[in-house]
Design an enzyme around this catalytic site. Structure first.
Site, short mmCIF file in Angstrom:
data_model
loop_
_atom_site.label_atom_id
_atom_site.label_comp_id
_atom_site.label_asym_id
_atom_site.label_seq_id
_atom_site.Cartn_x
_atom_site.Cartn_y
_atom_site.Cartn_z
N GLY A 66 0.71 -1.16 0.01
CA GLY A 66 0.08 0.05 -0.02
C GLY A 66 0.79 1.32 0.16
N GLY A 104 -0.23 4.95 -0.04
CA GLY A 104 -0.93 5.68 1.01
C GLY A 104 -0.03 6.38 2.04
N ARG A 162 -0.94 -0.56 -6.65
CA ARG A 162 -1.86 -1.19 -7.69
C ARG A 162 -1.44 -0.72 -8.97
NH1 ARG A 162 -7.94 -0.76 -5.04
NH2 ARG A 162 -7.46 0.90 -4.50
N ALA A 212 -1.77 -1.68 3.39
CA ALA A 212 -2.75 -1.61 2.39
C ALA A 212 -4.11 -1.94 2.96
CB ALA A 212 -2.41 -2.33 1.23
N SER A 256 -5.94 -0.75 13.51
CA SER A 256 -6.57 0.56 13.79
C SER A 256 -6.90 0.56 15.18
CB SER A 256 -7.74 0.89 12.69
OG SER A 256 -8.17 1.86 13.27
N LYS A 280 -11.62 -3.47 9.57
CA LYS A 280 -10.41 -3.53 10.28
C LYS A 280 -10.22 -4.64 11.37
CE LYS A 280 -7.36 -1.26 9.48
NZ LYS A 280 -6.01 -1.53 8.19
P1 NDP Z 1 -4.70 5.59 2.30
O1 NDP Z 1 -6.07 5.83 1.91
O2 NDP Z 1 -3.89 6.89 2.05
O3 NDP Z 1 -3.98 4.19 2.00
C1 NDP Z 1 -4.60 3.28 1.77
C2 NDP Z 1 -3.63 2.20 0.83
O4 NDP Z 1 -4.26 1.10 0.81
C3 NDP Z 1 -3.38 2.84 -0.40
O5 NDP Z 1 -2.18 2.51 -0.70
C4 NDP Z 1 -4.45 2.31 -1.26
O6 NDP Z 1 -4.18 2.18 -2.50
C5 NDP Z 1 -4.13 0.68 -0.89
N1 NDP Z 1 -5.51 -0.13 -1.14
C6 NDP Z 1 -6.61 0.00 -0.84
N2 NDP Z 1 -7.42 -0.96 -1.49
C7 NDP Z 1 -6.61 -1.84 -1.90
C8 NDP Z 1 -6.35 -3.08 -2.86
N3 NDP Z 1 -7.57 -3.54 -3.17
N4 NDP Z 1 -5.31 -3.50 -3.19
C9 NDP Z 1 -4.10 -2.93 -3.03
N5 NDP Z 1 -3.74 -1.71 -2.51
C10 NDP Z 1 -5.24 -1.50 -1.56
O7 NDP Z 1 -4.86 5.57 4.04
P2 NDP Z 1 -3.99 5.38 5.08
O8 NDP Z 1 -2.59 5.55 4.51
O9 NDP Z 1 -4.35 6.61 6.00
O10 NDP Z 1 -3.95 4.01 5.61
C11 NDP Z 1 -3.26 3.34 5.86
C12 NDP Z 1 -3.50 2.03 6.56
O11 NDP Z 1 -3.43 2.85 8.01
C13 NDP Z 1 -4.73 1.36 6.18
O12 NDP Z 1 -4.78 -0.03 6.65
C14 NDP Z 1 -5.65 2.01 7.22
O13 NDP Z 1 -6.92 1.34 7.59
C15 NDP Z 1 -4.77 2.35 8.70
N6 NDP Z 1 -5.20 3.37 9.42
C16 NDP Z 1 -5.43 4.53 9.11
C17 NDP Z 1 -5.85 5.56 9.93
C18 NDP Z 1 -6.05 7.02 9.59
O14 NDP Z 1 -6.59 7.72 10.22
N7 NDP Z 1 -5.42 7.49 8.23
C19 NDP Z 1 -6.00 5.26 11.35
C20 NDP Z 1 -5.82 3.78 11.74
C21 NDP Z 1 -5.32 2.88 10.74
P3 NDP Z 1 -4.45 2.98 -3.85
O15 NDP Z 1 -3.69 4.00 -3.63
O16 NDP Z 1 -4.30 2.10 -5.17
O17 NDP Z 1 -5.93 3.08 -3.53
#
Ligand code: NDP
Length: 342
Positions: free
Chosen positions: A11, A14, A36, A85, A127, A163
């Site tokens: 991921g 993100g 992706r 991710a 989370s 989650k």
């Molecule tokens: P982002 O939305 O910035 O990142 C999410 C990531 O997951 C992206 O890289 C996205 O890729 C990837 N992703 C989603 N669906 C898929 C898929 N089907 N296959 C491959 N990759 C996928 O969010 P965050 O960075 O904030 O979140 C990252 C992690 O942290 C997650 O697990 C989230 O649940 C967790 N988290 C976040 C919090 C927050 O407040 N932000 C709090 C607690 C936990 P793409 O760019 O291609 O969509």
């Protein structure tokens, strides 16, 4: 490149992953990052560089949580996998499975590939929402890593379920598979701190909406807050410390209400004062609105709830001094102004 095997980070596009990758690179690790679409690799490189990481230490593999392709290649020859991710949508989907399936099946897919590749340590980004929604707890309960959300509650959002189900599936997998990697889990609160680029996470998108005046008033909801820089440190420490295996780490320092997040935005940028929420909505008004606006229904269990928690475990076991909630939120809004997004 480092001559150590690369640390795999899933991921990579993100918010959380970009900070983790920068932290790993600063520590001298080579990183193999999954995404992706390969077209986004240069954006990730730029973000990591902006955060102080050397982009030459980075390589990319394409893999989607919904497909098997790519995961064996992604983890081959590695000893450490950090799995961030997971779908984190701003709006909840009509069909909960749209987020639950990639979260749960994707986690298992990456864990299975890591097991086949004899990976030693698997750090999962879960989370705080996988902690805070148990059943029948007293209102003065102090939440900690000992608590698990009960995903069978009918009032939870699809994201909260996704989650919780994904994290429980990971613990179950390592318990049943002797060859599985050691598991450590990071449970961050609502992530604040600096955005590395304009590809905003839901965390930062909220401020952009507030700056546009989308929330004239705020429901009484409160978030445990984690700074993304501390979340990245926690992941990096959890890869390195032998004692981290088998543990969850609740990362957060203090709480802020939606209204307070708006106040911080207006404090930093007074010209936005007329846009941020002006007052808190009475809970009864939100309940009434929920009859006509289904988005409101997802926050009903949160109204007025205070969820006190302890971060003693993460500070002692991982040796972290966490930034407080105000510092984290202030850094978030300042980064959005630096990026000219508000
Ligand atoms: P982002 O939305 O910035 O990142 C999410 C990531 O997951 C992206 O890289 C996205 O890729 C990837 N992703 C989603 N669906 C898929 C898929 N089907 N296959 C491959 N990759 C996928 O969010 P965050 O960075 O904030 O979140 C990252 C992690 O942290 C997650 O697990 C989230 O649940 C967790 N988290 C976040 C919090 C927050 O407040 N932000 C709090 C607690 C936990 P793409 O760019 O291609 O969509």
């Amino acid at each position: 490149m480092s001559d150590r095997p690369p640390v795999v980070v899933t991921g990579s596009t993100g918010l959380v992953a970009k900070h983790i990758i920068a932290e790993l690179v600063k520590r001298g690790h080579a990183v193999r990052a999954t995404l992706r679409r390969m077209e986004k690799a240069d954006d990730v490189r730029r973000a990591v560089k902006r955060l102080g990481g050397e982009a030459a230490q980075l390589e990319f593999v394409v893999a989607d949580l919904e497909q098997r392709a790519g995961w064996d290649e992604a983890v081959a020859g590695s000893q450490i996998v950090i799995h961030t991710a997971s779908p984190f949508p701003m709006a909840q989907p009509d069909n909960p499975e749209d987020v639950i399936r990639p979260a749960r099946d994707g986690t298992l897919r990456v864990l299975e590939a890591a097991t086949r590749a004899a990976v030693q340590r698997f750090v999962l980004t879960s989370s705080s929402v996988a902690i805070f929604y148990g059943r029948d707890l007293p209102s003065d309960h102090i939440y900690s890593e000992a608590d698990f959300t009960d995903e069978t509650r009918t009032d939870l959002t699809p994201y909260i379920k996704s989650k919780t189900i994904a994290e429980k599936a990971a613990w179950d997998f390592v318990q049943k598979n002797a060859a599985a990697p050691q598991l450590a889990v990071i449970n961050p609160g609502f992530v604040q701190g600096p955005a590395p680029d304009a590809d905003l996470s839901t965390s930062h998108e909220l401020y952009r909406l507030m700056a546009r005046g989308v929330y004239p008033a705020a429901p009484r909801i409160r978030f445990p807050v984690a700074d993304v820089r501390d979340v990245a440190l926690a992941h990096a420490e959890a890869t390195e410390r032998p004692d981290a295996a088998g543990n969850r780490f609740l990362v957060g320092s203090g709480q802020l209400t939606l209204f307070e997040l708006g106040r911080i935005l207006a404090r930093e940028y007074p010209e936005l004062s007329s846009k941020v929420p002006k007052f808190e909505l009475p809970d009864a008004a939100v309940r009434a609105l929920a009859y006509v606006d289904k988005r409101m229904r997802t926050i009903l269990p949160e109204l007025g709830a205070t969820k006190d928690y302890t971060n003693a475990h993460v500070t002692s076991a991982l040796g972290l001094r966490l930034r407080d909630a105000d510092e984290a939120a202030t850094a978030a809004v300042r980064s959005l102004r630096d990026l000219r997004l508000i």
